[in-house]
Design an enzyme around this catalytic site. Sequence first.
Site, short mmCIF file in Angstrom:
data_model
loop_
_atom_site.label_atom_id
_atom_site.label_comp_id
_atom_site.label_asym_id
_atom_site.label_seq_id
_atom_site.Cartn_x
_atom_site.Cartn_y
_atom_site.Cartn_z
N HIS A 151 1.78 4.63 -2.73
CA HIS A 151 1.90 6.07 -2.47
C HIS A 151 3.26 6.60 -2.91
O HIS A 151 3.37 7.63 -3.56
CB HIS A 151 1.74 6.35 -0.97
N HIS A 203 0.84 -1.21 0.00
CA HIS A 203 0.00 0.00 0.00
C HIS A 203 0.87 1.26 0.00
O HIS A 203 0.67 2.18 -0.81
CB HIS A 203 -0.90 -0.05 1.24
N GLU A 204 1.85 1.28 0.89
CA GLU A 204 2.71 2.46 1.00
C GLU A 204 3.62 2.62 -0.22
O GLU A 204 3.94 3.75 -0.62
CB GLU A 204 3.55 2.40 2.28
N ASP A 252 -6.02 8.05 3.88
CA ASP A 252 -6.05 8.41 2.45
C ASP A 252 -7.39 8.99 2.04
O ASP A 252 -7.45 9.90 1.20
CB ASP A 252 -5.74 7.18 1.60
#
Length: 383
Positions: free
Chosen positions: A87, A83-84, A179
């Site tokens: 980003h 997930h990170e 988010d």
Amino acid sequence: MAATSEQGTGGTRQAVRSDGGLVLFRVAGVPVLLAPSWWVGSLIVVVLYAPLVGRLLPDASTLTSWLLAAAFALLLGLSVLAHELGHCLAALRLGIPVRRLRLFLLGGLSEVARTPKRPVHEGLVAAAGPAVSLLLGGFCGLLMFAVPPDGAVWMLVAECAVANLAVAVFNLLPGLPLDGGRLVRAGVWAVTGARAKGTRAAVAGGAVVAAGLLVWALWGLATGSPDRWLRLGVCVVTAWFVILGARSELAAEARRTWPEGLDLGELVRPVLQLPAESPVSDALAASAGRGVVLVRADGVAAGLLDTGAAERLAGTSPHAPAELAAEPIRAETVLLASEPGEDVVERVRETPAWQFLVVDDEGRPAGVLRRDDLRAALNRRTR
């Protein structure tokens, strides 16, 4: 993500420590760190999840239940990492530098070094993480149909699907620092043209999210839900994280917002140009309340007088050339007098320098802005 603290491609594991934890590897030059608190969070997940595994797989031994719980904690960590990385790579693609990616007790954080300049960039970076989680969750969900049900392998695939979908859904909740809150901020910012209004709306959303998490945890206790203790522990800690994160985002917004009615000219100190070969003691005396640009004989600026270095030099060699105490003028330490206030705040925040040369539209020195003067002005206006 933060918003909200820098930058070869690498996948080699390095047993290196930094102030944020153990450096696992680097992605596009960005270090990926594992904080000590991650182990604490994983242990809590294992302890709370193992009994639930025993109920889902009644035939599983105690050892199997604990191993599957540990696998879930690891898969949850990998899901947060993926997930990170979404980003991080989205930010880099948009030209936004990323200092580091850190996994810790409550999840993960991609620390960007610069605030997105446009709401669309804020929205794209915020959406990238949940998009990766949803894709991985969907893939694992489809994979469940290819694995014999009711076994340990099926349970592992299901855990991976649940971990990624949980990370996606949770992060899409509409409140900062999640988010979803950043998407709310981007939307309000795009409509109103004011990032600060978007932040306030998303902070309010964060309060609603925290309250909702606590209500859901209490509902689980009241109805005797099988996962009630896991839910209670996760929800209480997460609500605390959301509240603190929302407050931090609000404070950060106040620090970067240019106060209405404040003119940059009010903060800029007069600038004096002196020959670079002037005695450092004379240059120091002339610098009282002013910025000093030291100019060489060929007309090229040697730099701004660093008063701290000048005082030390004057203490031992008062007649030494002032150029020896000059701080080089770099592109990032030059500000336009016509530059928008919020851009000035952002530039000063990003650049490791204590003074900045302010020039007019013709490139002529108009004054010197000191970091402390700007900080004091912003603190006065935000009280």
